[in-house]
Design an enzyme around this catalytic site. Structure first.
Site, PDB file in Angstrom:
ATOM      1  N   GLY A  40      58.999  42.163 171.665  1.00 53.72           N
ATOM      2  CA  GLY A  40      59.572  43.470 171.962  1.00 53.72           C
ATOM      3  C   GLY A  40      60.559  43.408 173.107  1.00 53.72           C
ATOM      4  O   GLY A  40      60.725  44.384 173.842  1.00 53.72           O
ATOM      5  N   SER A  43      64.221  46.014 174.021  1.00 56.87           N
ATOM      6  CA  SER A  43      64.390  47.335 174.628  1.00 56.87           C
ATOM      7  C   SER A  43      63.270  47.620 175.624  1.00 56.87           C
ATOM      8  O   SER A  43      62.273  46.901 175.683  1.00 56.87           O
ATOM      9  CB  SER A  43      64.408  48.427 173.547  1.00 56.87           C
ATOM     10  OG  SER A  43      63.156  48.470 172.872  1.00 56.87           O
ATOM     11  N   GLY A  44      63.461  48.692 176.386  1.00 61.22           N
ATOM     12  CA  GLY A  44      62.416  49.164 177.299  1.00 61.22           C
ATOM     13  C   GLY A  44      61.978  48.133 178.316  1.00 61.22           C
ATOM     14  O   GLY A  44      62.781  47.336 178.814  1.00 61.22           O
ATOM     15  N   ILE A  45      60.681  48.152 178.622  1.00 59.05           N
ATOM     16  CA  ILE A  45      60.177  47.225 179.633  1.00 59.05           C
ATOM     17  C   ILE A  45      60.164  45.786 179.126  1.00 59.05           C
ATOM     18  O   ILE A  45      60.188  44.849 179.929  1.00 59.05           O
ATOM     19  CB  ILE A  45      58.774  47.632 180.140  1.00 59.05           C
ATOM     20  CG1 ILE A  45      57.756  47.667 179.004  1.00 59.05           C
ATOM     21  CG2 ILE A  45      58.835  48.972 180.855  1.00 59.05           C
ATOM     22  CD1 ILE A  45      56.345  47.957 179.484  1.00 59.05           C
ATOM     23  N   LEU A  93      55.414  42.278 164.125  1.00 52.20           N
ATOM     24  CA  LEU A  93      53.992  42.104 164.409  1.00 52.20           C
ATOM     25  C   LEU A  93      53.091  42.825 163.423  1.00 52.20           C
ATOM     26  O   LEU A  93      51.890  42.559 163.371  1.00 52.20           O
ATOM     27  CB  LEU A  93      53.692  42.579 165.831  1.00 52.20           C
ATOM     28  CG  LEU A  93      54.219  41.660 166.937  1.00 52.20           C
ATOM     29  CD1 LEU A  93      54.336  42.419 168.252  1.00 52.20           C
ATOM     30  CD2 LEU A  93      53.337  40.439 167.097  1.00 52.20           C
ATOM     31  N   ASN A 119      54.153  41.929 174.700  1.00 56.22           N
ATOM     32  CA  ASN A 119      54.622  43.207 175.227  1.00 56.22           C
ATOM     33  C   ASN A 119      54.808  44.285 174.165  1.00 56.22           C
ATOM     34  O   ASN A 119      54.575  45.461 174.422  1.00 56.22           O
ATOM     35  CB  ASN A 119      55.962  42.972 175.941  1.00 56.22           C
ATOM     36  CG  ASN A 119      56.741  44.243 176.166  1.00 56.22           C
ATOM     37  OD1 ASN A 119      56.527  44.979 177.128  1.00 56.22           O
ATOM     38  ND2 ASN A 119      57.670  44.525 175.263  1.00 56.22           N
ATOM     39  N   SER A 174      46.753  49.172 178.449  1.00 58.33           N
ATOM     40  CA  SER A 174      47.131  50.486 178.955  1.00 58.33           C
ATOM     41  C   SER A 174      45.899  51.177 179.525  1.00 58.33           C
ATOM     42  O   SER A 174      44.769  50.868 179.131  1.00 58.33           O
ATOM     43  CB  SER A 174      47.710  51.335 177.819  1.00 58.33           C
ATOM     44  OG  SER A 174      47.834  52.692 178.196  1.00 58.33           O
ATOM     45  N   TYR A 196      40.815  60.117 161.619  1.00 62.32           N
ATOM     46  CA  TYR A 196      41.857  59.420 162.357  1.00 62.32           C
ATOM     47  C   TYR A 196      42.470  60.317 163.426  1.00 62.32           C
ATOM     48  O   TYR A 196      42.782  61.484 163.190  1.00 62.32           O
ATOM     49  CB  TYR A 196      42.961  58.948 161.404  1.00 62.32           C
ATOM     50  CG  TYR A 196      44.124  58.277 162.102  1.00 62.32           C
ATOM     51  CD1 TYR A 196      44.050  56.944 162.485  1.00 62.32           C
ATOM     52  CD2 TYR A 196      45.301  58.979 162.383  1.00 62.32           C
ATOM     53  CE1 TYR A 196      45.123  56.319 163.120  1.00 62.32           C
ATOM     54  CE2 TYR A 196      46.373  58.368 163.020  1.00 62.32           C
ATOM     55  CZ  TYR A 196      46.276  57.036 163.381  1.00 62.32           C
ATOM     56  OH  TYR A 196      47.343  56.421 164.021  1.00 62.32           O
TER      57      TYR A 196
END
Length: 322
Positions: A40, A43-45, A93, A119, A174, A196
């Site tokens: 990943g 983008s992002g972190i 993934l 990540n 997280s 769900y």
């Protein structure tokens, strides 16, 4: 590390806190002898982690589903740092077949592997199944990384053995790991639409990340392998990960605005655990704001971790035969 430290950015025992950035926590580190995979990383972190690892002279492999975005990320890193060593490989993934293909592609490069940064992830998805018939959040956040890590272990062991350099695996979990389904992991109902909850399913997948990290650390310690495994909570960051529930996230952010970080701060804990000299020999721990934190009771359940390990292998075996 309490709420006061989170709000103020006050450093913890590591010398860093919630306000620290990835560049700050890796200042002075020379990673020129390291090769890293960042899932990943487009983008992002994930991108920020890849950028900072490259800035510290590591050879970075960006593993991403969107190859076009990954190549744009590569060019952005090289534009800023012309000497950066960055390669791009496709990885979905959510697909056992794609994970295996990625590993074959990486092995064809004939590179060592010192750092594996798990990540990538998805968040708060409506109920859906992967191409392998597994609930998407569990498949992407946990199962794909579980398989990737297992397939890369021999490469990492060989690298650690031949170079004498400690290998490190960093798994992004997280604080949401504290809010899974009541039983923690719904082993018998992992794919069920009935009952769900997109929030609890996300929490379940993040709990699985922590359990995977702890169990893998235990196994590697038993083997006496020079590889550490730790999990991290990057913090709350508004990234494309939030795209499935924009209204929910906007409402959540309104009431928790004091907890949110920017992207450079969000990549700090990952970068700290991956590169900082203080992390040498530290394994089987959970980090928040670059400091160790005690995870939930579910996350510390060794029997649950072992059960998840066996369950994950069965799911992969089933997917591989289909």
């Amino acid at each position: 590390m309490g709420i006061f430290a989170l709000v103020t950015g006050r450093p913890g025992p590591s010398g860093f806190g919630s306000a620290s950035t990835a560049e700050q926590v890796t200042e002075g580190v020379d990673a020129s002898n390291l090769t890293a995979i960042v899932t990943g990383g487009a983008s992002g972190i994930g991108f920020e982690t890849a950028r900072v690892l490259a800035l510290r002279r590591a050879h970075v492999i960006i593993a991403a589903r969107n190859i076009e975005a990954a190549n744009e990320a590569k060019q952005a890193i090289i534009k800023e740092n012309i000497s950066a060593r960055v390669d791009v490989l496709k990885l979905d993934l959510c697909s056992v077949k794609s994970v295996r293909a990625f590993v074959d592609s990486f092995n064809a490069l004939d590179l060592p592997l010192n750092l594996l940064i798990n990540n990538a992830g998805v968040m708060f998805c409506p109920h859906q199944l992967s191409e392998d018939g597994v609930e998407v959040q569990f498949a992407t956040n946990h199962l794909g990384h579980f398989l990737l890590t297992n397939l890369m272990l021999e490469k990492m062991k060989n690298t650690a053995r031949t170079t004498g350099v400690e290998g490190r695996i960093v798994i992004l979990s997280s604080l949401a790991h504290t809010t899974p389904y009541q039983e923690g992991i719904r082993f018998d109902k992992i794919n069920d639409r009935i009952g769900y909850s997109e929030l609890k399913a996300y929490g379940q997948s993040k709990l699985a990340n922590l359990l995977h990290s702890n169990e893998l650390s235990r196994r590697l310690q038993e083997e006496g392998v020079n590889i550490t495994v730790n999990s991290v909570h990057p913090g709350l960051i508004m990234t494309p990960l939030m795209r499935h529930s924009p209204l929910l996230m906007k409402t959540f952010k309104l009431f928790t605005f004091w907890m949110w970080k920017n992207v450079p701060q969000g990549a700090a804990t990952t970068s700290y655990v991956a590169l900082h000299p203080k992390m040498k020999g530290v394994t089987g721990k959970y980090f928040v704001d670059c400091n160790e934190m005690k995870p939930s009771s579910h996350a510390r359940d060794e029997k649950l971790a072992q059960k998840l390990w066996d369950f994950s292998n069965k799911l992969i075996d089933g997917a591989s035969k289909s």
